[in-house]
Design a protein around this motif. Structure first.
Motif, mmCIF file in Angstrom:
data_model
loop_
_atom_site.group_PDB
_atom_site.id
_atom_site.type_symbol
_atom_site.label_atom_id
_atom_site.label_comp_id
_atom_site.label_asym_id
_atom_site.label_seq_id
_atom_site.Cartn_x
_atom_site.Cartn_y
_atom_site.Cartn_z
ATOM 1 N N LEU A 103 0.806 -1.222 0.000
ATOM 2 C CA LEU A 103 0.000 0.000 0.000
ATOM 3 C C LEU A 103 0.839 1.272 0.000
ATOM 4 C CD1 LEU A 103 -2.784 -0.839 2.595
ATOM 5 C CD2 LEU A 103 -3.063 -0.492 0.136
ATOM 6 N N GLN A 104 2.090 1.175 0.426
ATOM 7 C CA GLN A 104 2.929 2.359 0.536
ATOM 8 C C GLN A 104 3.567 2.769 -0.787
ATOM 9 O OE1 GLN A 104 5.545 2.400 3.904
ATOM 10 N NE2 GLN A 104 4.090 1.272 5.153
ATOM 11 N N SER A 105 3.191 2.107 -1.864
ATOM 12 C CA SER A 105 3.694 2.448 -3.192
ATOM 13 C C SER A 105 2.591 3.044 -4.050
ATOM 14 C CB SER A 105 4.235 1.201 -3.892
ATOM 15 O OG SER A 105 4.341 1.444 -5.279
ATOM 16 N N ARG A 106 2.959 4.060 -4.817
ATOM 17 C CA ARG A 106 2.033 4.626 -5.793
ATOM 18 C C ARG A 106 2.538 4.293 -7.201
ATOM 19 N NH1 ARG A 106 1.778 10.373 -5.314
ATOM 20 N NH2 ARG A 106 3.950 10.285 -4.668
ATOM 21 N N ALA A 107 2.912 3.033 -7.412
ATOM 22 C CA ALA A 107 3.372 2.584 -8.726
ATOM 23 C C ALA A 107 2.282 2.876 -9.755
ATOM 24 C CB ALA A 107 3.687 1.089 -8.702
ATOM 25 N N THR A 108 2.711 3.269 -10.937
ATOM 26 C CA THR A 108 1.759 3.626 -11.981
ATOM 27 C C THR A 108 2.412 3.377 -13.340
ATOM 28 O OG1 THR A 108 0.264 5.380 -12.747
ATOM 29 C CG2 THR A 108 2.427 6.081 -12.002
ATOM 30 N N GLY A 109 1.641 3.528 -14.371
ATOM 31 C CA GLY A 109 2.168 3.365 -15.717
ATOM 32 C C GLY A 109 1.265 4.053 -16.712
ATOM 33 N N GLY A 110 1.835 4.329 -17.875
ATOM 34 C CA GLY A 110 1.038 4.962 -18.912
ATOM 35 C C GLY A 110 1.822 5.117 -20.198
ATOM 36 N N LEU A 111 1.196 5.801 -21.115
ATOM 37 C CA LEU A 111 1.760 6.023 -22.438
ATOM 38 C C LEU A 111 1.999 7.520 -22.621
ATOM 39 C CD1 LEU A 111 2.375 4.383 -25.045
ATOM 40 C CD2 LEU A 111 0.089 5.004 -25.817
ATOM 41 N N ILE A 112 3.246 7.875 -22.926
ATOM 42 C CA ILE A 112 3.585 9.255 -23.278
ATOM 43 C C ILE A 112 4.030 9.209 -24.733
ATOM 44 C CG2 ILE A 112 5.008 11.278 -22.829
ATOM 45 C CD1 ILE A 112 5.415 10.251 -19.969
ATOM 46 N N GLY A 113 3.269 9.854 -25.602
ATOM 47 C CA GLY A 113 3.548 9.731 -27.029
ATOM 48 C C GLY A 113 3.367 8.283 -27.434
ATOM 49 N N THR A 114 4.432 7.685 -27.955
ATOM 50 C CA THR A 114 4.383 6.273 -28.335
ATOM 51 C C THR A 114 5.311 5.433 -27.449
ATOM 52 O OG1 THR A 114 6.083 6.627 -30.019
ATOM 53 C CG2 THR A 114 3.784 6.796 -30.740
#
Length: 178
Positions: A123-134
């Motif tokens: 719970l102490q992590s705010r791991a995330t991911g996404g796409l910037i451009g390609t």
């Protein structure tokens, strides 16, 4: 924990992946999480395009990541560090506003996998991911354990073009479609 099946009839496509450590205290020499990611990705046949360290500073994080996003030789970016709750942890704040598409499932899967190794401390992590451009961008905690969990539990499969039933590599040629 997660099912991973490879289509052995396909040839492996190595990716060029950049690794950014976000830390006020680590250097390239003391960044053990980034070093582990480099080792794991290279053992799996990928190339570490570049490794760098920047301070916990929104503009420094954005500048480095955006410089890599425009580099046609970099397929994906993994950041480590700055995902906690301390006042200096700003990696999600730096990068999430830049995501054209946010990857909600990455955070969910990371926490599911991570909880098998660190329990409720996930719970102490705010791991995330996404796409910037390609370019796919994955934002991880800085610990070696979190980097190993993310690579072995999620990224190894999704960054392998042979992974079935689908993977990020097969999407890459279509990311610029509008």
């Amino acid at each position: 924990m997660f099912k991973s099946e490879l289509d052995q009839s396909k040839d492996f496509i190595p990716l060029s992946i950049a690794v950014l450590a976000v830390s006020d205290t680590r250097t390239l020499e003391t960044d053990t999480g980034g070093a582990l990611l480099k080792s794991l990705m290279e053992a799996d046949g990928h190339t570490c395009a570049e490794r760098a360290v920047v301070r916990d500073d929104i503009q420094q994080i954005r500048d480095k990541v955006l410089g890599w996003v425009i580099d046609p030789n970099i397929d994906a970016i993994i950041t480590t560090g700055g995902t906690g709750f301390s006042g200096r942890d700003v990696t999600p704040e730096a990068l999430e506003p830049l995501f054209q598409k946010r990857m909600e499932g990455f955070s969910v899967l990371f926490h599911l996998y991570s909880s098998t190794t660190v329990g409720t401390s996930s719970l102490q992590s705010r791991a995330t991911g996404g796409l910037i451009g390609t370019t796919f961008v994955f934002v991880l905690p800085g610990s070696r354990g979190a980097c190993r969990d993310a690579w072995e539990g999620i990224l190894r499969a999704q960054l392998d073009n042979r992974h079935k039933p689908c993977n990020f590599v097969e999407l890459m040629p279509r990311l610029a479609e509008r």
